[in-house]
Design an enzyme around this catalytic site. Sequence first.
Site, PDB file in Angstrom:
ATOM      1  N   LYS A 232       0.827  -1.047   0.181  1.00 52.41           N
ATOM      2  CA  LYS A 232       0.071  -0.049   0.027  1.00 52.41           C
ATOM      3  C   LYS A 232       0.787   1.159   0.000  1.00 52.41           C
ATOM      4  O   LYS A 232       0.827   2.224  -0.866  1.00 52.41           O
ATOM      5  CB  LYS A 232      -0.943  -0.016   1.419  1.00 52.41           C
ATOM      6  CG  LYS A 232      -1.888   1.110   1.231  1.00 52.41           C
ATOM      7  CD  LYS A 232      -2.466   1.419   2.627  1.00 52.41           C
ATOM      8  CE  LYS A 232      -1.414   2.226   3.461  1.00 52.41           C
ATOM      9  NZ  LYS A 232      -2.420   2.601   4.790  1.00 52.41           N
ATOM     10  N   ASP A 250      -6.248   0.740   0.800  1.00 56.03           N
ATOM     11  CA  ASP A 250      -6.502   1.313   2.483  1.00 56.03           C
ATOM     12  C   ASP A 250      -7.703   0.650   2.778  1.00 56.03           C
ATOM     13  O   ASP A 250      -8.546   0.221   2.216  1.00 56.03           O
ATOM     14  CB  ASP A 250      -6.088   2.636   2.648  1.00 56.03           C
ATOM     15  CG  ASP A 250      -7.391   3.460   2.135  1.00 56.03           C
ATOM     16  OD1 ASP A 250      -8.280   3.213   1.300  1.00 56.03           O
ATOM     17  OD2 ASP A 250      -7.093   4.734   2.774  1.00 56.03           O
TER      18      ASP A 250
END
Length: 364
Positions: A232, A250
Amino acid sequence: MSGRAADDEATPAREAAPARKAATTRKSTTARKPEPARKATPARKAAPAGKATSAKKATPAASATSSTKKATPIKKAPPPRKQLVAPGKATAAVHAAPAKTVAKPAGDESRTALVRRARRINRELAEVYPYAHPELDFENPFQLVVATVLSAQTTDLRVNQTTPALFAKYPTPEDLAAADPEEVEEILRPTGFFRAKTKSVIGLSKALTEDFGGEVPGRLEDLVKLPGVGRKTAFVVLGNAFGRPGITVDTHFQRLVRRWRWTAETDPDKIEAAVGALFPKSDWTDLSHHVIWHGRRICHARKPACGACPIAPLCPAYGEGETDPEKARKLLKYEKGGLPGQRLNPPQSYLDAGGRPAPPLGAG
């Protein structure tokens, strides 16, 4: 006996009237006794409905008999009034409850239909958030990677209020690598989990200094080797510091793509692969911004503002949150709710669109 005689005389008189009526209307000499009985029943039903029977007065005798039967049926006028009131109420009820048309995808939605719906949602969000951008303040790849690591378990706003002091004291990876952990912890305390985060940012600064010459690498396989950096964080850096497409999965992104039924996966890597297959690679970075911005401002985790959502007609989860437009508008956050955004130094396009910068730490 005189009473019986009077009844006997009345009976022929009643029978004579229908006989004469039948003779005049049908012009036949044959007197059918069942016919008067059939005529009497419709005559009694027709009287309340309209004036057609009363207007056709064949004989004086017939009018005399009909006048005696008019009094009771004609007074039954209230039923039409009730019928006039009921439709009025029904129409008002329909207009008073306008429902939002929501196109819920069928359980067997085809792959082609899913791709079209997903891309249309992204186009709609691009119009709602034309200024979407990473909500972390940064001036170079080093600041972005550090800020992204610090954003775990806290808001971008809190990170943006904290990093100015950190980068003022430690502007380069070499500086932060040689920093006193206790001093860094004190600076990072407002972000939460400050001890673990201090270890991560000092560790990644050392790795950048020793393994990459103090420069943040521009490859995914190199970024994920840094302490505290996962896929991420790596995609945030690649997409926004190097212009290389990447999907940032996320918590907001995970929640929304499942609500929209783009995928049923729960593992971030599988979500990334499933959603990435729905869009051209060139759309990945902006798609991430659009989805995350929508999740922070409108499609909240606990109470989505469904009544103020611009993509409600495309959302299969419409109705999970507040659908009343007035109540939903009160749930909007950041600039959609008239409040400052999360960046202290946002892009000019955001300011031009009416966005306001966030206050610095301690400004109240």
